[in-house]
Each structure stands twice: as C-alpha cells, then as structure tokens.
Design a protein around this motif. Structure first.
Motif: not given
Length: 237
Positions: A7-9, A42-43, A46, A49, A51-53, A66-67
C-alpha cells in the motif's frame, strides 16, 4: 480479516506510505509502532479511506476495499478511533455515543450497547448529560472509544489512545482494550507507547519512513534488540 499489500499513500507530492504490507487475523490485537512520521496513522486512514490509496490493495474478509467510500468501510464493520479523539464538543456524552451508531438500523439493540459502552467506562455514565467539550482528555479518549464501539465494529482501528494521558488513565484504557478484544472485537492499534502496546498485542509491525522494517509476535518484538534500543528506551550498547 484484513490484508494490506504494497500500500502506498501520498500527501500531495510527499509519499507517506511506500509499500506497506501487513495482515490482521480475526481475534487478534495487532500493533503498529514507530517514530513520529513513520506512517502509522496514515496506514489506519488508508484502511478507512480517509486518505486515498495511491498504489497497492486493501482487502477485508477477502473483499477489495481499496477505493471504497469511508461510510461503506464503516458499514462493513471497520471503525476508527482517530488520533486527537475528535469527539463532538457541543454534544453530550450520550449524544456522542448515538452519533457512533449513525449507520445502524437495529435500533432495538442500541440501548443495550449504550449501557455496555458506559459499563466499560463508568465515569462516562456519571457524565452522560455533560457536554463532550467539558470532559478531561482522558474522559474524551474513553468517549471516543465508546462512540466507536456503538457502530458494533468487527475490526477497531485505534490511533494513539494513550497520547497525552496520565499513567493511571492509560492503564485503564489498555485494560478496556484487552476486554474489548476478549469480547470478540479484532483490533489494529497504533501506539507510541511501544512497551504498553506490545504487552497487550499478539503481533506487531515496526514502521520506519513509510515501510514495515520489522514484524513478529509481540514477544519477539519485545526481545528484539533493535526494538528495545529504538522504541523501548533500552540502551543495548
């Protein structure tokens, strides 16, 4: 129950998560530890949702979330207690609790859940008609946890529950965390007090600059010289 893969943010051009991979099994308490700015909060955001992934996937009970919109994440059974509590200061304790149940339709069960939440934190029962903004920091943290439980989460995300609280209050908060888990709720816990977190957790992950650098059972992390030196205040030299 929960699986994050690479996972990236991002916050603008700043990458906060750089490929976080972790899992939480049903019935566990899993903790994330690390320094400020490591990507712990942030994890959680995420997963919720908030913070968008920007890359990677998040799955809950085998379903890709995820979204998914934040309210749908909550409706699936994931609730977050944010850092800083974020209770409603102009609502009473009881009104705050009822806001936690906003998405629920099983109104008949609300009274029993309300009573259980107040049983976990008896001081809130005494203050039930008091405005949230007049509570002490510790009482607000208790209210934030109780409010989250009103959503009947299967997975509870806790962000820095001990931050800024007196040791006796921290002890009570962690006793309740253990009780919540014993009663069947799975927890993913972000906590700077690594010693306390690892004493209640089953497993843990250490984050540094947006990456998982160490993982293992809580006992293994407590015994790891790198964790002891960096996060448990022990000089291994």
């Amino acid at each position: 129950m929960l699986e994050l893969k690479e996972v990236q943010a991002f916050y603008g051009t700043i990458q906060a998560l750089k490929g976080v991979t972790l899992e939480v099994n049903a019935g566990e308490i899993v903790c994330l530890i690390g320094a400020n700015g490591a990507g712990k909060s942030t994890t959680l955001m995420a997963i919720s949702s908030v913070v968008p992934v920007g890359g990677g996937t998040i799955a809950y009970d085998g379903r890709d979330i995820t979204r998914l919109a934040t309210d749908r994440v909550v409706a699936l059974g994931i609730t977050q207690v944010p850092e800083g509590r974020m209770i409603f200061p102009d609502l009473t304790v009881l009104e705050n609790l009822r806001m936690g149940a906003y998405l629920r339709r099983d109104r008949a069960a609300l009274k029993a859940d309300e009573a259980h939440a107040l049983d976990l934190f008896p001081i809130l029962k005494e203050r039930r008609k008091q405005l949230g903004g007049t509570l002490s920091g510790g009482e607000q943290q208790m209210l934030a946890i109780a409010r989250a439980l009103m959503a009947r989460p299967r997975l509870l995300l806790l962000d820095e529950p001990s931050l800024g609280l007196a040791p006796i209050v921290v002890e009570h908060i962690f006793e309740v965390i253990t009780r919540i888990n014993t009663e069947g709720t799975t927890l993913l816990l972000v906590e700077q007090n690594a010693q306390m977190a690892l004493q209640v957790a089953h497993r843990g992950y250490v984050l540094e600059t947006g990456r998982v650098v160490i993982s293992g059972t809580a006992a293994d992390l407590l015994a790891d010289p790198r964790v002891q030196e960096a996060y448990l205040g022990m000089d291994m030299a």
